[in-house]
Design an enzyme around this catalytic site. Structure first.
Site, PDB file in Angstrom:
ATOM      1  N   GLY A 404       0.845  -1.193   0.000  1.00  0.00           N
ATOM      2  CA  GLY A 404       0.000   0.000   0.000  1.00  0.00           C
ATOM      3  C   GLY A 404       0.869   1.226   0.000  1.00  0.00           C
ATOM      4  N   ASP A 544      -8.313   6.300   6.731  1.00  0.00           N
ATOM      5  CA  ASP A 544      -8.250   5.474   5.510  1.00  0.00           C
ATOM      6  C   ASP A 544      -9.144   4.241   5.657  1.00  0.00           C
ATOM      7  OD1 ASP A 544      -7.482   4.843   2.972  1.00  0.00           O
ATOM      8  OD2 ASP A 544      -5.504   4.042   3.538  1.00  0.00           O
TER       9      ASP A 544
HETATM   10  N1  LIG Z   1      -1.715  -8.155   9.399  1.00  0.00           N
HETATM   11  C1  LIG Z   1      -1.878  -8.677   8.161  1.00  0.00           C
HETATM   12  N2  LIG Z   1      -2.101  -9.983   8.007  1.00  0.00           N
HETATM   13  C2  LIG Z   1      -2.267 -10.497   6.789  1.00  0.00           C
HETATM   14  N3  LIG Z   1      -2.206  -9.778   5.658  1.00  0.00           N
HETATM   15  C3  LIG Z   1      -1.972  -8.479   5.737  1.00  0.00           C
HETATM   16  C4  LIG Z   1      -1.778  -7.841   7.000  1.00  0.00           C
HETATM   17  N4  LIG Z   1      -1.599  -6.524   6.789  1.00  0.00           N
HETATM   18  C5  LIG Z   1      -1.654  -6.340   5.458  1.00  0.00           C
HETATM   19  N5  LIG Z   1      -1.857  -7.498   4.820  1.00  0.00           N
HETATM   20  C6  LIG Z   1      -1.952  -7.707   3.391  1.00  0.00           C
HETATM   21  O1  LIG Z   1      -1.137  -6.755   2.750  1.00  0.00           O
HETATM   22  C7  LIG Z   1      -1.881  -5.964   1.852  1.00  0.00           C
HETATM   23  C8  LIG Z   1      -1.363  -4.553   1.874  1.00  0.00           C
HETATM   24  O2  LIG Z   1      -1.630  -3.978   3.106  1.00  0.00           O
HETATM   25  P1  LIG Z   1      -1.483  -2.440   3.361  1.00  0.00           P
HETATM   26  O3  LIG Z   1      -2.255  -2.138   4.595  1.00  0.00           O
HETATM   27  O4  LIG Z   1      -0.087  -2.081   3.371  1.00  0.00           O
HETATM   28  O5  LIG Z   1      -2.056  -1.827   2.069  1.00  0.00           O
HETATM   29  P2  LIG Z   1      -3.518  -1.387   1.669  1.00  0.00           P
HETATM   30  O6  LIG Z   1      -4.327  -1.167   2.902  1.00  0.00           O
HETATM   31  O7  LIG Z   1      -4.025  -2.376   0.673  1.00  0.00           O
HETATM   32  O8  LIG Z   1      -3.223  -0.015   0.963  1.00  0.00           O
HETATM   33  P3  LIG Z   1      -2.958   1.364   1.680  1.00  0.00           P
HETATM   34  O9  LIG Z   1      -2.029   1.135   2.812  1.00  0.00           O
HETATM   35  O10 LIG Z   1      -2.393   2.222   0.627  1.00  0.00           O
HETATM   36  O11 LIG Z   1      -4.289   1.835   2.147  1.00  0.00           O
HETATM   37  C9  LIG Z   1      -3.305  -6.094   2.339  1.00  0.00           C
HETATM   38  O12 LIG Z   1      -4.214  -5.961   1.264  1.00  0.00           O
HETATM   39  C10 LIG Z   1      -3.337  -7.507   2.906  1.00  0.00           C
HETATM   40  O13 LIG Z   1      -3.646  -8.458   1.886  1.00  0.00           O
END
Ligand SMILES: Nc1ncnc2c1ncn2[C@@H]1O[C@H](COP(=O)(O)OP(=O)(O)OP(=O)(O)O)[C@@H](O)[C@H]1O
Length: 710
Positions: A404, A544
């Site tokens: 993300g 967010d």
């Molecule tokens: N604690 C977790 N356990 C399992 N998978 C996770 C976890 N955190 C994040 N992910 C996976 O990583 C992906 C990216 O997470 P992240 O929160 O960084 O990005 P996002 O929320 O998709 O985008 P942004 O941060 O820009 O809003 C998520 O879509 C999820 O599939």
């Protein structure tokens, strides 16, 4: 020279055994210093038995005993009938004591003339019965019919001839002879003969006419430089009685006086001369001042042959080469070959370089750890990991879960076997597929000076806060962090079932979520947000809220994530807008005010509610119906038009206004959720419910739903 004697005359050095004046020279080596017509000093050989003075050009004792002198050219001239008009044999008798010999190696004999045979002779033979009066006779013959034959530079018999001379010649007295008549020879009126230093005379045809002698004394007329070998020869240089090195050292007047001198037999005539021993330089004929002394060969690189791997050490009469450190042998070769030395040096440099890099990295890591408040966090029981440990935990960051705006998320396993999600910050976000507010409204991003981060302890406070609040069952729990980077790496509990976004909209797997499950997800997520909004000391806007930030565990319990990442980025980069959100979920009010409030989260959650019940994305594109559709707008319109969102509810949810009690209840619950969502989306934020009210309302819906679902 002997002390008190002249050391030079007319610029010519006078080394012993030569000397000017009584008792200044050895017998036979006396030099006279006379004045020339212009008063200049001229050194001449003495004694001579004739009136001529033999001019000395140079006297040397080493390395070879030589005297360079000027001797007159012999001549004879003719009149038109061939009668001799004058003759001079060139005999100057420069050698009364017999110490000189005309050097046979350094000089040559020239005869110039057009019908001339001239020769010189040497070493008188005393035996009356001998075949010849002299031991040597040498000369050559030259003719020329007319003035066309002689050519400049050619001396091979036409007007000029030349010949090497034998050793032992003691005088230059020439004898001329001819074969034919010299009458009518105006192009060649005289004959000439002379011995001259090799290379010092080149024949010119004009010499045959231009040197016609006048009334001047022979020595003032035409002279030639030549070299005399000298030696210590007793008894007037008599070859029978002169002593050689075999006897000389025993003689009381032995000439080689210097301590480091050696006797050498003369190679031109009888007698001997002296040389400094090898390794010494000076005058071998004297005992004190100027005698043979040690040569320091080490001072001049040309005088020794020590290699570059050695040091020259001077000794008395010689030198030796001392091998430098770690070298040995005749050539002082390196003990270890150069290639091996180069290899070892390179290896050592590489190792040292690596060690330096590792040390530097460790130092930097430690510095960042301390700057980010690592020690304090440790003291408060918050687990910190090193970069190395995280590499191990994530198996070299091999399994990427997603990414993300904060960075990439990798799967890992910590020591107790629990799975974790490791969130690594990206300094620069590269995202083209998503419409991020940062891409629409360019934020002013100014890196915050590290010192400021350190001073205000922002990272430490934020991590401590996240650590504490993430204990809520519907927030993804922060397990630890790594502080060895500029922005901390966060280690979260692993949430196994992916995000709500994946479950609702995955093209691979159809969404099977029932209405009660969707309601539970909504309640759990709302509770988490409400909890954050309720914190007394530090009310926290998520900023967010969207389905991709709502993760689901094995039992489909929702876990809100990403509630602190944007804050950490903001701390590091000092965003003017300290939150980052997806445009589809962003409160239009924020676009106007640029001020993020709790109500903004309520708006975003309203969109999530709509997504849950309609399974439509926050915005989509419909080709048949005028392009881009915005979920909140479409739903509000639908609700207004029909008094219900039926037309947009997810068809997989069992709902109808018909007879079936269950589906009727489902419709009612969906309408309640829909209405709640519409309230959340109200333009006037004061008309929006709080997140706590949202929780209450959703729970009421659940009670209604449970009544029928039991
Ligand atoms: N604690 C977790 N356990 C399992 N998978 C996770 C976890 N955190 C994040 N992910 C996976 O990583 C992906 C990216 O997470 P992240 O929160 O960084 O990005 P996002 O929320 O998709 O985008 P942004 O941060 O820009 O809003 C998520 O879509 C999820 O599939």
């Amino acid at each position: 020279a002997i002390p008190g004697c002249l050391t030079q005359c007319g610029g010519v050095e006078i080394p012993y055994p030569f000397g000017v004046g009584t008792n200044c020279s050895r017998k036979g080596f006396r030099i006279k210093c006379i004045n020339g017509s212009a008063g200049e000093e001229i050194p001449v050989l003495l004694p001579t038995t004739r009136y001529q003075n033999i001019r000395v050009l140079n006297l040397s004792v080493s390395p070879l005993p030589e005297a360079r002198v000027l001797l007159p050219v012999a001549w004879q001239c003719f009149n038109a009938t061939g009668g001799v008009t004058g003759i001079y044999s060139g005999d100057v008798d420069f050698n009364p004591e017999g110490v000189y010999r005309i050097s046979n190696t350094q000089n040559e004999l020239f005869v110039l003339g057009c019908d001339t045979y001239a020769f010189t002779k040497g070493v008188r033979v005393h035996n009356v019965n001998a075949r010849f009066p002299y031991r040597y006779f040498t000369g050559c013959i030259t003719v020329s019919v007319d003035d066309k034959d002689p050519r400049d530079g050619a001396c091979a018999g036409l007007g000029c001839c030349r010949v090497d001379i034998p050793p032992g010649i003691t005088d230059t007295s020439m004898t001329f002879s001819s074969t034919w008549t010299r009458a009518n020879q105006t192009f060649c009126p005289c004959d000439y003969a002379f011995i001259v230093e090799k290379g010092n005379y080149t024949f010119k045809a004009s010499d045959l006419v231009s040197h016609t002698p006048d009334n001047r004394l022979p020595l003032d007329w035409w002279t030639m430089p030549l070299r005399l070998d000298w030696a210590i020869r007793d008894n007037n240089g008599d070859s029978m009685t002169s002593i050689s090195c075999a006897q000389a050292p025993n003689e009381p007047d032995y000439g080689c006086r210097s301590k480091h001198s050696e006797c050498t037999n003369s190679t031109n005539g009888p007698g001997y001369f002296c040389k400094c021993a090898h390794g010494y330089d000076g005058n071998p004929y004297v005992q004190s001042d100027g005698e043979c002394t040690n040569i320091n060969e080490c001072q001049d690189p040309k005088s020794h042959n020590c290699s570059s791997g050695s040091k020259c050490i001077d000794t008395d009469g010689g030198y030796y080469c001392q091998c430098n450190f770690f070298r040995r042998g005749q050539q002082c070769d390196p003990l270890i070959p150069m290639a091996a030395v180069a290899l070892l040096t390179t290896f050592a440099a590489v190792v040292l370089g690596c060690v330096a890099i590792v040390l530097l990295q460790t130092l930097n890591n430690r510095k960042r750890f301390n700057r980010n408040g690592g020690k304090l966090l440790n003291a408060q029981g918050i687990t910190t990991y090193t970069k190395r440990e995280l590499k191990k935990i994530t198996n070299g960051y091999s399994k990427r879960l997603g990414g993300g705006h904060f960075g990439n998320v990798y799967e890992g396993t910590i020591v107790d076997g629990r799975k974790v999600a490791v969130k690594c910050p990206l300094r620069t976000r590269v995202s083209s597929h998503r419409c991020h507010w940062k891409n629409l409204i360019r934020p002013r991003r100014v890196p915050l000076p590290q010192q400021r981060v350190e001073e205000d302890g922002s990272f430490m406070n934020e991590i401590r806060f996240q650590f504490e609040v993430s204990r809520h069952k519907n927030l993804v729990q922060l397990l630890g962090c790594c502080l060895e980077t500029d922005i901390p790496i966060l280690v979260f509990e692993f949430v196994a079932n992916g995000s709500l976004e994946d479950i609702l909209h995955s093209a691979k797997k159809p969404c099977t979520l029932s209405l009660p499950e969707r309601l539970d997800i909504a309640i759990g997520s709302a509770e988490a947000i409400a909890y954050m909004h309720s914190l007394d000391n530090q009310k926290r806007v998520h900023g967010d809220i969207k389905p991709s930030n709502i993760l689901l565990d094995d039992d489909l319990n929702p876990k809100v994530s990403d509630f602190g990442s944007s804050k950490l980025l903001a701390i590091h980069s000092y965003y003017v807008r300290a939150v980052a959100a997806d445009i589809g979920y962003m409160d239009p009010l924020y676009m106007k005010t640029e001020h993020f409030t709790l109500e903004c989260d309520v708006y975003s959650f309203g969109v999530v509610l709509l997504e849950l019940i309609t399974r439509r994305r926050a915005s989509w594109y419909e080709q048949d119906h005028q392009g881009n559709k915005i979920l909140p707008i479409e739903f509000v319109k639908c609700f207004k038009d029909h008094g219900s969102g039926c037309a947009m509810y997810d068809s997989r949810l069992d709902f109808s206004a018909g007879e079936d009690a269950q589906s009727r209840c489902n419709k009612r619950c969906l309408d309640m959720i829909g209405m709640l969502a519409v309230r959340c989306l109200k333009e006037d934020k004061r008309e929006r419910p709080t997140m706590a009210e949202v929780v209450e309302e959703l729970k009421r819906v659940k009670v209604l739903l449970l009544g029928t679902h039991i």
